[in-house]
Write a protein that holds these residues in place. Structure first.
Motif, PDB file in Angstrom:
ATOM      1  N   LEU A 155      -2.155  -7.340  -9.990  1.00 28.01           N
ATOM      2  CA  LEU A 155      -2.649  -6.257  -9.694  1.00 28.01           C
ATOM      3  C   LEU A 155      -3.004  -5.616  -8.429  1.00 28.01           C
ATOM      4  O   LEU A 155      -3.388  -5.183  -7.342  1.00 28.01           O
ATOM      5  CB  LEU A 155      -3.794  -6.270 -10.307  1.00 28.01           C
ATOM      6  N   THR A 156      -3.493  -7.486  -7.770  1.00 27.14           N
ATOM      7  CA  THR A 156      -4.067  -7.161  -6.811  1.00 27.14           C
ATOM      8  C   THR A 156      -2.377  -7.109  -5.670  1.00 27.14           C
ATOM      9  O   THR A 156      -2.742  -6.171  -4.687  1.00 27.14           O
ATOM     10  CB  THR A 156      -3.937  -8.874  -6.428  1.00 27.14           C
ATOM     11  N   GLY A 157      -1.636  -7.335  -5.902  1.00 27.70           N
ATOM     12  CA  GLY A 157       0.013  -6.883  -5.432  1.00 27.70           C
ATOM     13  C   GLY A 157       0.384  -5.722  -5.185  1.00 27.70           C
ATOM     14  O   GLY A 157      -0.560  -5.019  -4.291  1.00 27.70           O
ATOM     15  N   GLU A 158      -0.813  -4.927  -6.362  1.00 26.00           N
ATOM     16  CA  GLU A 158      -0.377  -3.698  -6.072  1.00 26.00           C
ATOM     17  C   GLU A 158      -1.885  -2.605  -5.137  1.00 26.00           C
ATOM     18  O   GLU A 158      -1.205  -1.732  -4.960  1.00 26.00           O
ATOM     19  CB  GLU A 158      -0.649  -2.688  -7.371  1.00 26.00           C
ATOM     20  N   THR A 159      -2.624  -3.294  -5.052  1.00 28.83           N
ATOM     21  CA  THR A 159      -3.574  -2.592  -4.780  1.00 28.83           C
ATOM     22  C   THR A 159      -3.712  -3.072  -2.956  1.00 28.83           C
ATOM     23  O   THR A 159      -3.416  -2.088  -2.512  1.00 28.83           O
ATOM     24  CB  THR A 159      -4.769  -2.589  -5.573  1.00 28.83           C
ATOM     25  N   THR A 160      -3.548  -4.166  -3.008  1.00 24.96           N
ATOM     26  CA  THR A 160      -4.086  -5.341  -1.895  1.00 24.96           C
ATOM     27  C   THR A 160      -3.822  -5.041  -0.997  1.00 24.96           C
ATOM     28  O   THR A 160      -3.004  -5.241   0.443  1.00 24.96           O
ATOM     29  CB  THR A 160      -4.765  -6.011  -2.198  1.00 24.96           C
TER      30      THR A 160
ATOM     31  N   ASP B 251      -2.140   5.456  -6.708  1.00 27.33           N
ATOM     32  CA  ASP B 251      -1.246   6.783  -6.484  1.00 27.33           C
ATOM     33  C   ASP B 251      -1.035   7.610  -5.134  1.00 27.33           C
ATOM     34  O   ASP B 251      -2.342   8.569  -4.976  1.00 27.33           O
ATOM     35  CB  ASP B 251      -2.039   7.451  -7.655  1.00 27.33           C
ATOM     36  N   GLU B 252       0.030   7.068  -4.772  1.00 32.10           N
ATOM     37  CA  GLU B 252       0.444   7.910  -3.557  1.00 32.10           C
ATOM     38  C   GLU B 252      -0.121   9.440  -3.652  1.00 32.10           C
ATOM     39  O   GLU B 252      -1.100   9.968  -2.149  1.00 32.10           O
ATOM     40  CB  GLU B 252       1.764   7.539  -3.428  1.00 32.10           C
TER      41      GLU B 252
ATOM     42  N   LEU C  52      -0.930   4.297   1.121  1.00 31.28           N
ATOM     43  CA  LEU C  52      -1.717   5.164   2.092  1.00 31.28           C
ATOM     44  C   LEU C  52      -0.959   5.387   3.378  1.00 31.28           C
ATOM     45  O   LEU C  52      -1.387   6.650   4.104  1.00 31.28           O
ATOM     46  CB  LEU C  52      -2.807   3.700   2.722  1.00 31.28           C
ATOM     47  N   LEU C  53      -0.303   4.908   3.855  1.00 25.53           N
ATOM     48  CA  LEU C  53       0.266   5.297   5.326  1.00 25.53           C
ATOM     49  C   LEU C  53       1.378   5.776   4.897  1.00 25.53           C
ATOM     50  O   LEU C  53       1.314   6.943   6.506  1.00 25.53           O
ATOM     51  CB  LEU C  53       0.940   3.312   5.638  1.00 25.53           C
TER      52      LEU C  53
END
Length: 324
Positions: A95-100, A61-62, A107-108
Motif C-alpha cells: 500500500l505504501t508503494g502504491e500511494t507514496t 485512481d488516476e 498525478l504527474l
C-alpha cells in the motif's frame, strides 16, 4: 488577472493544513483533494473550511485526479498525500508503494495529459537518505533508504525528475527533513512525547513507552517548511531543494526538553519498549539547507527548544480543556 489556484493533495494533514492557510493569505484559491473514507478528520482545517474547496480523489485512481484537474484548472499542484508514517510502511509495504510511489506517477501523468503548464511540487523526504552516505546531507547525497516508506519516496522523487526532464513538466521536489508542530499526528514520536508529557503532568498517565532514544533527527517547524514549498514553485526554473535546520538532536534530547517544560524529570517516566524499534534504523539525519538559503532566500526561523515547548504547551492546554 485571475487569482492563482492551487490544488493540495493531503490537505487534512499537518503540512496540508498549514500550506492551505499560507496560500489563502497569499490570495490563492485553494482546492483540497481528500480520499473518501469512513473516518475523515477535518480538525486541522475546520477553521478555514469555508474558505477552501474540498474535492474527492485518490492517488490510487488516476481518472479521479484527471477529473479534478479538468474541473478546477489549478496553476499549482502540491502533492502532500502519502502513506506517511514510517512504522506503518513495514506492515503495509505494498500500500505504501502504491500511494507514496506510484501515486506520484499517476498525478504527474494526469498533469501531463490535462495541462502540462501546471507547476508541481513533490513532497520528498529525508528518509530517502536512510543509512547516510555523508554528513550533512545535500541535494547530491546518494540515497540509501531503510524502510518501505523511504524506498517509495525515492521512487516519487526520481519520477518527478524524470517527468521534468522527459516532458518539460515544471516539477520540484522538496527534500524536507523532519518538521513538527502542534498539528503533528499522535503516531509520530515528537507528538507522542509532547502529548505523553502533558498527560503525565496532568496525572492522566504515569509513564511513556518509546523506542530508540539515540536516533538523531534534524527537526524544524512545519509552518516554516510549507513556505519553502511555495517558494520552489515561484522560481524561473524547477529544481530540488533540501529544507532543514542544519542541526541534529536525539529523541533523548526531545524528551529532556519536553518534560522540563512541565518541570518533570523525563527519566522517571520514559520506558523503553522493543515494539517501537524499527527493523532497520536510521541513526542520524541532518540536512544542509545552503542551496535553499541562497536560491530561495529561505531559512528556518524557529529553534529546537522553541518548537518542543510550543508542542508541549499546546498539548497541555488542550488536555486541560478536555478534563475541565
Amino acid at each position: 488577472m485571475s487569482r492563482k489556484k492551487a490544488l493540495i493533495t493531503g490537505i487534512t494533514g499537518q503540512d496540508g493544513s498549514y500550506l492551505a492557510e499560507f496560500l489563502l493569505s497569499m490570495g490563492y484559491e485553494v482546492v483540497g483533494m481528500m480520499r473518501r473514507s469512513s473516518t475523515v478528520g477535518f480538525e486541522r482545517i475546520s477553521h478555514i473550511q469555508d474558505s477552501i474547496t474540498l474535492v474527492s480523489g485518490d492517488l490510487l485512481d488516476e481518472v479521479s485526479m484527471m477529473s479534478i484537474l479538468r474541473e478546477h484548472r489549478p496553476t499549482e499542484v502540491y502533492n502532500l498525500a502519502a502513506q506517511s508514517f514510517v512504522q506503518t510502511s513495514w506492515g503495509q509495504p505494498v500500500l505504501t508503494g502504491e500511494t507514496t510511489a506510484l501515486g506520484v506517477t499517476r498525478l504527474l501523468d494526469a498533469i501531463r495529459m490535462v495541462d502540462p503548464e501546471i507547476r508541481f511540487y513533490q513532497a520528498s523526504s529525508s528518509e530517502m537518505f536512510g543509512k547516510v552516505r555523508e554528513v550533512p546531507q545535500t541535494e547530491l547525497t546518494p540515497f540509501y533508504p531503510r524502510s518501505p516508506y523511504g524506498v517509495a519516496k525515492v521512487y516519487g522523487h526520481w519520477i518527478t525528475v524524470n517527468y521534468r526532464e522527459s516532458y518539460g513538466i515544471y516539477g520540484c521536489s522538496g527534500i524536507l527533513f523532519n518538521h513538527e508542530s502542534p498539528r503533528r499526528g499522535l503516531e509520530f514520536v515528537t507528538r507522542k512525547i509532547s502529548y505523553g508529557a502533558a498527560k503525565i503532568a496532568l496525572n492522566l498517565a504515569d509513564s511513556l513507552a518509546l523506542g530508540n532514544l539515540d536516533a538523531k533527527r534534524d527537526w524544524g517547524y512545519a509552518v516554516d517548511y510549507v513556505k519553502a514549498m511555495w517558494m520552489m514553485l515561484q522560481q524561473d526554473s524547477p529544481d530540488d531543494y533540501v529544507i532543514a535546520t542544519g542541526e541534529t538532536h536525539s529523541v533523548r534530547e526531545f524528551c529532556q526538553l519536553a518534560f522540563a517544560a512541565l518541570d518533570l524529570d523525563w527519566e522517571r517516566y520514559v520506558k523503553l519498549d522493543e515494539r517501537f524499534f524499527r527493523p532497520a534504523e536510521v541513526d542520524l539525519l541532518v540536512g544542509d539547507p545552503s542551496k535553499a538559503k541562497s536560491g530561495l532566500n529561505w531559512q528556518s526561523t524557529t529553534s529546537f527548544p522553541e518548537l518542543v515547548e510550543m508542542m508541549v504547551r499546546s498539548d497541555y492546554a488542550a488536555l486541560k480543556r478536555e478534563i475541565g
